[in-house]
Design an enzyme around this catalytic site. Sequence first.
Site, PDB file in Angstrom:
ATOM      1  N   SER A 151       0.833  -1.202   0.000  1.00  0.00           N
ATOM      2  CA  SER A 151       0.000   0.000   0.000  1.00  0.00           C
ATOM      3  C   SER A 151       0.872   1.259   0.000  1.00  0.00           C
ATOM      4  O   SER A 151       1.684   1.443  -0.902  1.00  0.00           O
ATOM      5  CB  SER A 151      -0.965  -0.035   1.184  1.00  0.00           C
ATOM      6  OG  SER A 151      -1.982   0.922   1.035  1.00  0.00           O
ATOM      7  N   ASP A 247      -9.943  -3.976  -4.982  1.00  0.00           N
ATOM      8  CA  ASP A 247      -9.133  -2.950  -4.316  1.00  0.00           C
ATOM      9  C   ASP A 247      -9.186  -1.680  -5.146  1.00  0.00           C
ATOM     10  O   ASP A 247      -8.946  -1.721  -6.362  1.00  0.00           O
ATOM     11  CB  ASP A 247      -7.690  -3.451  -4.196  1.00  0.00           C
ATOM     12  CG  ASP A 247      -6.757  -2.474  -3.471  1.00  0.00           C
ATOM     13  OD1 ASP A 247      -7.206  -1.380  -3.070  1.00  0.00           O
ATOM     14  OD2 ASP A 247      -5.579  -2.818  -3.299  1.00  0.00           O
ATOM     15  N   HIS A 277      -7.859  -5.296  -0.509  1.00  0.00           N
ATOM     16  CA  HIS A 277      -6.690  -4.565  -0.020  1.00  0.00           C
ATOM     17  C   HIS A 277      -6.329  -5.065   1.382  1.00  0.00           C
ATOM     18  O   HIS A 277      -7.193  -5.303   2.217  1.00  0.00           O
ATOM     19  CB  HIS A 277      -7.016  -3.071   0.038  1.00  0.00           C
ATOM     20  CG  HIS A 277      -5.847  -2.200   0.308  1.00  0.00           C
ATOM     21  ND1 HIS A 277      -5.018  -1.746  -0.682  1.00  0.00           N
ATOM     22  CD2 HIS A 277      -5.354  -1.688   1.466  1.00  0.00           C
ATOM     23  CE1 HIS A 277      -4.070  -0.996  -0.153  1.00  0.00           C
ATOM     24  NE2 HIS A 277      -4.256  -0.943   1.147  1.00  0.00           N
TER      25      HIS A 277
END
Length: 305
Positions: A151, A247, A277
């Site tokens: 991320s 995501d 995610h």
Amino acid sequence: MPLHPEYQTMLAQLAEMEGPDLIDLPVATGREMFRAMQPQAFDVEVGAVSDVDAGGVPARIYRPEGEGPFPVVIMFHGGGWVIGDLDTADRQSREVCRGTGALVVSVDYRLAPEHRFPAAADDCYAATRWAAEHAPDHEGDASRLAVAGDSAGGNLAAVVAQMARDRGGPRLVFQLLVYPVTDGVDPGWPSYRDNGDGYLLTTAAMGWFWNHYAPSAADRHNPYASPLQAESLAGLPPALVMTAEFDPLRDEGEAYARALRAAGVDAELVRCDGFIHGFFSHTGTIPATRKAMAKACNALSAAFA
């Protein structure tokens, strides 16, 4: 593919809890909530764990079992540059250490909004330089150095790879980018529309993160904030880019993998169908994600070999 059954169960349970949204909480409270959701994983045993000062940046070293010199993975945690710390990244740091037999240096970079762009990127690059210089002090092999993150951590790994190229080192042999943030400029990615609500990370939360980290348009166009905006991606180390089907960040991560390939970089793209995610930190609760962790560790190991 449909959402994986294990994630269907997880999201249904979270919906029943009816807790507050992250973006409606004070930042400090959001950090505590995230920390409670990502406990340390002492059950994933490694050889030794120690906290260090990595060139002025706090870091935690995970040493594998056995004798060195070990390859080195510098890892940057997720959390939108706003939340997350060494404890929330503990499980994935341990998993990568065990799965690769590498020395893992987990970096506790400064967080926004107290420290906005480029503080996190500067800290991660400084820690990477420190790791290259001091690897032998910890039985590490600086000739086998990789960066990794998920991320916002994937964003920082991509940025550090660009910084290392632009600033003459250190030499990196690989970059592991797991559902990375790569573009703060274009809000029109289809995955933001299709997956922007109901799959843990939301479009609104990404706006909240960006507004804390890099609120100005000029900063968001900077490739050290949005690595997809770089004029050239040539000369970067080989990469594995992993995305999740459900995501908001899926499309920009995959666009970065394609851009790397177009620039002549050996970049493998793996979309994890049915996942959301955060899967890189879900190996303790979602057994299906362990295959993705194994893929990441195998790619790192192959690069070190």
